[in-house]
Design a protein around this motif. Structure first.
Motif, PDB file in Angstrom:
ATOM      1  N   ARG A 163      11.730 -21.731 -53.027  1.00 45.58           N
ATOM      2  CA  ARG A 163      10.496 -21.035 -53.350  1.00 45.58           C
ATOM      3  C   ARG A 163      10.476 -19.703 -52.608  1.00 45.58           C
ATOM      4  NH1 ARG A 163       7.147 -21.585 -48.996  1.00 45.58           N
ATOM      5  NH2 ARG A 163       5.353 -20.805 -50.190  1.00 45.58           N
ATOM      6  N   GLY A 164       9.786 -18.747 -53.200  1.00 48.70           N
ATOM      7  CA  GLY A 164       9.693 -17.435 -52.583  1.00 48.70           C
ATOM      8  C   GLY A 164      10.968 -16.624 -52.642  1.00 48.70           C
ATOM      9  N   GLU A 203      19.143 -18.395 -45.477  1.00 51.19           N
ATOM     10  CA  GLU A 203      17.816 -18.446 -46.077  1.00 51.19           C
ATOM     11  C   GLU A 203      17.890 -18.348 -47.598  1.00 51.19           C
ATOM     12  OE1 GLU A 203      14.753 -18.996 -44.594  1.00 51.19           O
ATOM     13  OE2 GLU A 203      16.163 -19.597 -43.038  1.00 51.19           O
ATOM     14  N   LEU A 204      18.729 -17.461 -48.081  1.00 46.78           N
ATOM     15  CA  LEU A 204      18.873 -17.300 -49.533  1.00 46.78           C
ATOM     16  C   LEU A 204      19.361 -18.583 -50.192  1.00 46.78           C
ATOM     17  CD1 LEU A 204      20.455 -13.732 -49.811  1.00 46.78           C
ATOM     18  CD2 LEU A 204      18.261 -14.442 -50.784  1.00 46.78           C
ATOM     19  N   ASN A 205      20.227 -19.304 -49.492  1.00 53.07           N
ATOM     20  CA  ASN A 205      20.838 -20.498 -50.082  1.00 53.07           C
ATOM     21  C   ASN A 205      19.941 -21.721 -50.037  1.00 53.07           C
ATOM     22  OD1 ASN A 205      23.238 -19.196 -50.753  1.00 53.07           O
ATOM     23  ND2 ASN A 205      24.159 -19.596 -48.747  1.00 53.07           N
ATOM     24  N   VAL A 206      19.110 -21.861 -48.998  1.00 54.01           N
ATOM     25  CA  VAL A 206      18.360 -23.105 -48.846  1.00 54.01           C
ATOM     26  C   VAL A 206      16.963 -23.044 -49.442  1.00 54.01           C
ATOM     27  CG1 VAL A 206      19.633 -23.710 -46.764  1.00 54.01           C
ATOM     28  CG2 VAL A 206      17.431 -22.541 -46.558  1.00 54.01           C
ATOM     29  N   TYR A 249      10.343 -15.789 -42.683  1.00 49.62           N
ATOM     30  CA  TYR A 249       9.012 -16.073 -43.222  1.00 49.62           C
ATOM     31  C   TYR A 249       8.771 -15.421 -44.594  1.00 49.62           C
ATOM     32  CZ  TYR A 249       7.453 -18.351 -38.937  1.00 49.62           C
ATOM     33  OH  TYR A 249       7.301 -19.233 -37.890  1.00 49.62           O
ATOM     34  N   LYS A 250       9.782 -14.702 -45.072  1.00 48.64           N
ATOM     35  CA  LYS A 250       9.724 -14.104 -46.415  1.00 48.64           C
ATOM     36  C   LYS A 250       8.610 -13.070 -46.545  1.00 48.64           C
ATOM     37  CE  LYS A 250      11.100 -18.539 -48.531  1.00 48.64           C
ATOM     38  NZ  LYS A 250      10.410 -19.494 -47.660  1.00 48.64           N
ATOM     39  N   TRP A 251       8.594 -12.105 -45.621  1.00 46.19           N
ATOM     40  CA  TRP A 251       7.609 -11.035 -45.669  1.00 46.19           C
ATOM     41  C   TRP A 251       8.318  -9.694 -45.895  1.00 46.19           C
ATOM     42  CZ3 TRP A 251       3.389 -13.338 -46.514  1.00 46.19           C
ATOM     43  CH2 TRP A 251       2.887 -14.385 -45.745  1.00 46.19           C
ATOM     44  N   PRO A 252       8.668  -9.339 -47.132  1.00 44.09           N
ATOM     45  CA  PRO A 252       9.379  -8.074 -47.358  1.00 44.09           C
ATOM     46  C   PRO A 252       8.601  -6.845 -46.909  1.00 44.09           C
ATOM     47  CG  PRO A 252       8.697  -9.065 -49.451  1.00 44.09           C
ATOM     48  CD  PRO A 252       8.480 -10.099 -48.393  1.00 44.09           C
ATOM     49  N   ASN A 253       7.261  -6.870 -47.006  1.00 42.54           N
ATOM     50  CA  ASN A 253       6.487  -5.718 -46.553  1.00 42.54           C
ATOM     51  C   ASN A 253       6.614  -5.504 -45.043  1.00 42.54           C
ATOM     52  OD1 ASN A 253       5.629  -5.278 -49.136  1.00 42.54           O
ATOM     53  ND2 ASN A 253       3.621  -6.222 -48.870  1.00 42.54           N
ATOM     54  N   VAL A 254       6.749  -6.606 -44.325  1.00 37.95           N
ATOM     55  CA  VAL A 254       6.954  -6.516 -42.878  1.00 37.95           C
ATOM     56  C   VAL A 254       8.384  -6.066 -42.580  1.00 37.95           C
ATOM     57  CG1 VAL A 254       7.033  -7.843 -40.731  1.00 37.95           C
ATOM     58  CG2 VAL A 254       5.159  -8.200 -42.351  1.00 37.95           C
ATOM     59  N   VAL A 255       9.341  -6.582 -43.342  1.00 35.96           N
ATOM     60  CA  VAL A 255      10.732  -6.123 -43.209  1.00 35.96           C
ATOM     61  C   VAL A 255      10.789  -4.609 -43.344  1.00 35.96           C
ATOM     62  CG1 VAL A 255      13.011  -6.129 -44.320  1.00 35.96           C
ATOM     63  CG2 VAL A 255      11.768  -8.289 -43.993  1.00 35.96           C
TER      64      VAL A 255
END
Length: 347
Positions: free
Chosen positions: A156-157, A150-153, A117-123
């Motif tokens: 956005r974000g 995830e990085l490849n596909v 879900y692309k939440w670095p603060n949660v990571v």
């Protein structure tokens, strides 16, 4: 006044006003009701919406933190992670949520979802609480393979994914550094008695725990490892140095005595039972077995005899409803002298 219906309470939780949720709880609403359509509990709904005040309120009212949703098998922590609110994630973790809980359908851990879900603060919060980096999904991706995908596909974000990648790299390096610094543990694993003595003489922390890297020694103290691996003289040195004889490891919730008897190390069993602080009857979190259960389960009669002679309880019941006598009957046979003794003592 009648208690609120399930539908009424779920609707109020979705609206998210803490005062309204509190009022319905006061009128008898159950904090564990599920939405009929989604299969989500009230706690999951509040968590997914990042409503930390309502999450705290539901937990205080006794909401089940550990149950899974009835469709995907995710927990309230999974929903909070998907919602992306670090505070809500932290509230659940500090309440005792399992940081590496795997969803029943996907095998996704909360960390995998945070990356997805692309939440670095949660990571960041999950890593701070020891989330595992080397786990896998039910469909065959390791966490790292999942993240590479995830990085490849994603188009956005990507900046958020790259921030998460930085956090993962920092945690990986920290784990590596922590493992390298544990020279006492390394000596125990190697069975190097002289090096163990040297490390202890130099002030090594006798109960330092191995970092969680999804390996066999995760969260173990040196004594747990020595007892598991049969290093009797090393165990003796560690006990003499003040090692915690009731330290538990995180996977099975076992203590050193479990480790010793499970692997048939009678000498170490004898060493441990002579330490006054040793809890002879500690029960593991996985199956509720005491050390005596474990000794009998694996047919180690000598270990079982040491425990019985030291005063271990023979009446404790595991999660499967079995007492030591039941285990002995299965493992040693109904006519074995130890089975008969245990049966007589529990009838």
């Amino acid at each position: 006044m009648t208690s609120p219906t399930r539908e009424e309470f779920i609707a109020v939780v979705r609206e998210g006003a803490p005062e309204a949720v509190s009022r319905l709880l006061g009128l008898g609403a159950s904090p564990d009701v599920r939405d009929a359509n989604s299969g989500l509990t009230a706690l999951m709904i509040a968590a997914g919406r990042g409503n930390a005040p309502v999450v705290r309120m539901l937990l205080a009212a006794g909401a089940d933190l550990y149950t899974a949703d009835s469709r995907g098998g995710g927990t309230a922590l999974h929903k909070a992670v998907q919602g992306g609110d670090p505070e809500t994630v932290r509230v659940l973790l500090e309440a005792g949520a399992f940081v590496d809980a795997a969803a029943a359908t996907t095998g996704h851990t909360p960390l995998m979802d945070a990356l997805w879900y692309k939440w670095p603060n949660v990571v960041d919060v999950l890593l701070e609480h020891g989330a595992g980096l080397n786990l896998s999904t039910h469909y065959g991706f390791s966490m790292r393979e999942h993240f590479e995908y995830e990085l490849n596909v994603n188009t956005r974000g990507k900046d958020r994914l790259l921030e998460a990648e930085r956090l993962l790299a920092a945690r990986t390096q920290a784990d590596s550094d922590a493992a390298a610094a544990q020279e006492l543990m390394a000596a125990v694993v190697a069975g190097n008695l002289s090096e163990v003595r040297r490390q202890l003489a130099q002030g090594a922390r006798v109960d330092a725990r191995h970092p969680v890297v999804n390996g066999f020694n995760d969260g173990h103290t040196p004594l747990l490892v020595a007892c598991r691996d049969g290093h009797e003289e090393i165990a003796r040195e560690l006990v003499a140095a003040g090692a915690d004889v009731n330290a538990t490891e995180p996977t099975f919730g076992a203590v050193p005595l479990h480790k010793a008897v499970y692997n048939g190390h009678a000498g170490i069993t004898e060493l441990l039972v002579k330490v006054p602080a040793t809890d002879l009857d500690f029960r593991g979190i996985t199956n509720g077995y005491s050390p005596l259960h474990d000794a009998l389960w694996h047919g180690y009669e000598e270990c079982a005899r040491v425990l019985i002679d030291a005063g271990a309880r023979v009446d404790l019941v595991g999660h499967d409803g079995k007492r030591p006598a039941d285990i002995a009957r299965e493992s040693l046979g109904a006519e074995h002298p130890l089975t008969r003794e245990l049966t007589d003592r529990t009838n």
